[in-house]
Design an enzyme around this catalytic site. Structure first.
Site, short mmCIF file in Angstrom:
data_model
loop_
_atom_site.label_atom_id
_atom_site.label_comp_id
_atom_site.label_asym_id
_atom_site.label_seq_id
_atom_site.Cartn_x
_atom_site.Cartn_y
_atom_site.Cartn_z
CG ASP A 157 -1.81 1.29 1.15
OD1 ASP A 157 -2.65 1.38 0.26
OD2 ASP A 157 -1.61 2.19 1.98
CG HIS A 242 -7.65 3.06 -0.13
ND1 HIS A 242 -7.47 2.76 -1.45
CD2 HIS A 242 -6.40 3.13 0.41
CE1 HIS A 242 -6.18 2.65 -1.70
NE2 HIS A 242 -5.50 2.87 -0.59
CG ASP A 337 -5.49 5.55 3.46
OD1 ASP A 337 -4.35 5.31 3.92
OD2 ASP A 337 -5.69 5.86 2.27
#
Ligand SMILES: [Zn+2]
Length: 463
Positions: A157, A242, A337
């Site tokens: 990520d 996300h 996030d």
């Protein structure tokens, strides 16, 4: 006090227990850090207790938290990140591996754990390992060693796993280890140099468009590879983090309907904010039209770098799709996030600003704004912050099986007051990353106390 742990007694509150699928009037007693009694009230005793006052829920779990230690402690340390978590009602966070160096070998994880122990926070810190060495996308990290060291999954990520062939290997190895691959779905050949969601707002503002198709294509690719890997490795699992567009969520919906072991999360900012904010609008997504100039919605200056995030804030239809995905279970969890940055990395031209919003401390307020607006039932919102993510972590969290208001267990819960709002200011945030577009905004639901693992992790100064 007879023992060593803290005591707490709250009567006449609204209890939300997503594990039991229940909410209603009740009271709790914590003695020595143990949740001794949970009492549901009815009849006269329950009179005038409603969901608009003090609410007690299990401690929240964040599947997607960026701590910046090691490597960028000016933006966040393990200690400041865990303090921010507790302030936001989170008692478990999953740290993403895009530190410097990346968490691609057990030694880095050991260092993070030393920092967590040293700060003394009772918030549970879990970590993901990198999929590839240095997150460079070229060579698989030693997934087995990382699994032995206790990571809860693998992710590059910050970036997607760019190579389809490496993703295939990762899903197979991770699946054999019983762990998910957590992908950031982005087809980067479509987003190179992109600044804001491709649409009306980006066109008017002259920002380079970031097409929704970049996410839809990546989600489709990942799921196709998963389906292929499953034939050899039935334990393979894919988690998409996300997810932000209606089209990509529809691909996930269909894959779930087909029985594939794919899960996903959505963020508070993608369900409540839109690209209108970059133009200077400050209305919630459910009140947005997509053309903030047409209806006088502009109340702030344009191009606030705090709004630059990956994936970008999308159109109102996409935000509505994130809410719909939560409602029908396509989205399993809300994940923050949380991406703290230094002022230096944000105080630049919009398109040059570091991607990310500091989200741990505002997640509850943003989600409650959706609840207040009738967009999301309170019980479903709390599920998406507790049992939803817990189901993805399973036994890898110390809370396995006890995510709920469980008598006899170490107290792990958040108490917040929906009759109180609070204004987000830099000095109220425990995170070092003050990069949130919500600075100055009043949010509903003030956290009064957070218990993690039987200890007080956060207590409001005046509570
Ligand atoms: Zn990401």
């Amino acid at each position: 006090m007879s023992g060593t742990g803290p005591d707490l007694e709250i009567s006449r509150a609204w209890l939300v227990d997503p594990a039991a699928g229940l909410e209603g009037p009740g009271e709790i007693v914590v003695i020595d850090g143990i949740l001794e009694t949970v009492t549901w009230l009815d009849g006269d005793e329950a009179d005038s207790i409603d969901a608009d006052g003090v609410v007690i829920a299990p401690g929240f779990i964040d599947l997607h938290t960026h701590l910046r230690e090691p490597g960028n402690e000016d933006a966040e340390t393990v200690a400041s990140g865990l303090a921010a978590a507790a302030h936001g009602g989170f008692t478990t966070v999953c740290a993403m591996p895009n530190t410097t160096p990346a968490l691609d070998e057990p030694g880095v994880l050991a260092g993070v754990r030393v920092a967590a122990d040293a700060c003394g926070s009772p918030v549970e810190l879990l970590a993901l390992g990198a999929v590839t060495l240095g997150r460079a996308g070229e060579q698989l990290a030693a997934l087995g060693e990382l699994a032995d060291a206790g990571v809860i999954g693998f992710s590059d990520d910050g970036s997607p796993v760019r190579s389809a062939s490496i993703l295939r290997s990762a899903l197979a190895y991770a699946g054999a280890l019983g762990l998910p691959v957590v992908d950031h779905p982005e087809e980067t050949s479509l987003t190179d140099g992109a600044e804001a969601n491709d649409g009306f707002v980006s066109t008017v503002l002259g920002l380079r468009g970031w097409p929704a198709a970049a996410e839809e294509l990546a989600v489709g690719r990942d799921i196709a590879i998963l389906a292929d890997v499953l034939r050899d490795v039935p334990g393979a699992r894919l988690h998409l983090t996300h997810v932000s567009t209606a089209a990509a969520l529809e691909v996930v919906r269909r894959a779930k309907a087909a029985g594939l072991p794919v899960t996903c999360d959505v963020t508070p900012h993608h369900l409540a904010l839109t690209d209108e904010w970059i133009a200077g609008a400050r209305r919630w997504a459910w009140d947005a039209s997509g053309d903030p100039w047409a209806d006088g919605a502009i109340t702030a200056g344009p191009y606030d770098p705090a709004l630059r995030v990956n994936p970008p804030l999308r159109a109102p239809d996409d935000a509505a799709a994130c809410l719909a995905a939560l409602l029908d279970g396509t989205a399993d969890a809300i994940a923050t996030d949380h991406a703290p940055h230094t002022e230096v990395d944000k105080a630049v031209e919009f398109g040059q600003a570091a991607n990310g919003i500091s989200g741990l401390e505002t997640a509850l307020g943003v989600v409650l704004a959706a609840v207040d607006a009738g967009q999301l039932p309170l019980l479903r919102a709390i599920e998406a912050l507790t049992t939803g993510p817990a189901g993805l972590l399973g036994a890898r969290s110390r809370r396995d099986g006890s995510v709920g208001l469980v008598e006899g267990a170490a107290a792990d819960l958040v108490v917040f007051d929906r009759s109180e709002s609070w204004t987000v200011t830099a000095d109220k945030l425990a995170t070092r990353g003050k990069n949130t577009p919500l600075l100055g905004r009043e949010l509903p639901g003030r956290v009064l106390v957070t218990f993690a693992n039987g200890r007080i992790a956060y207590e409001a100064p005046d509570a």
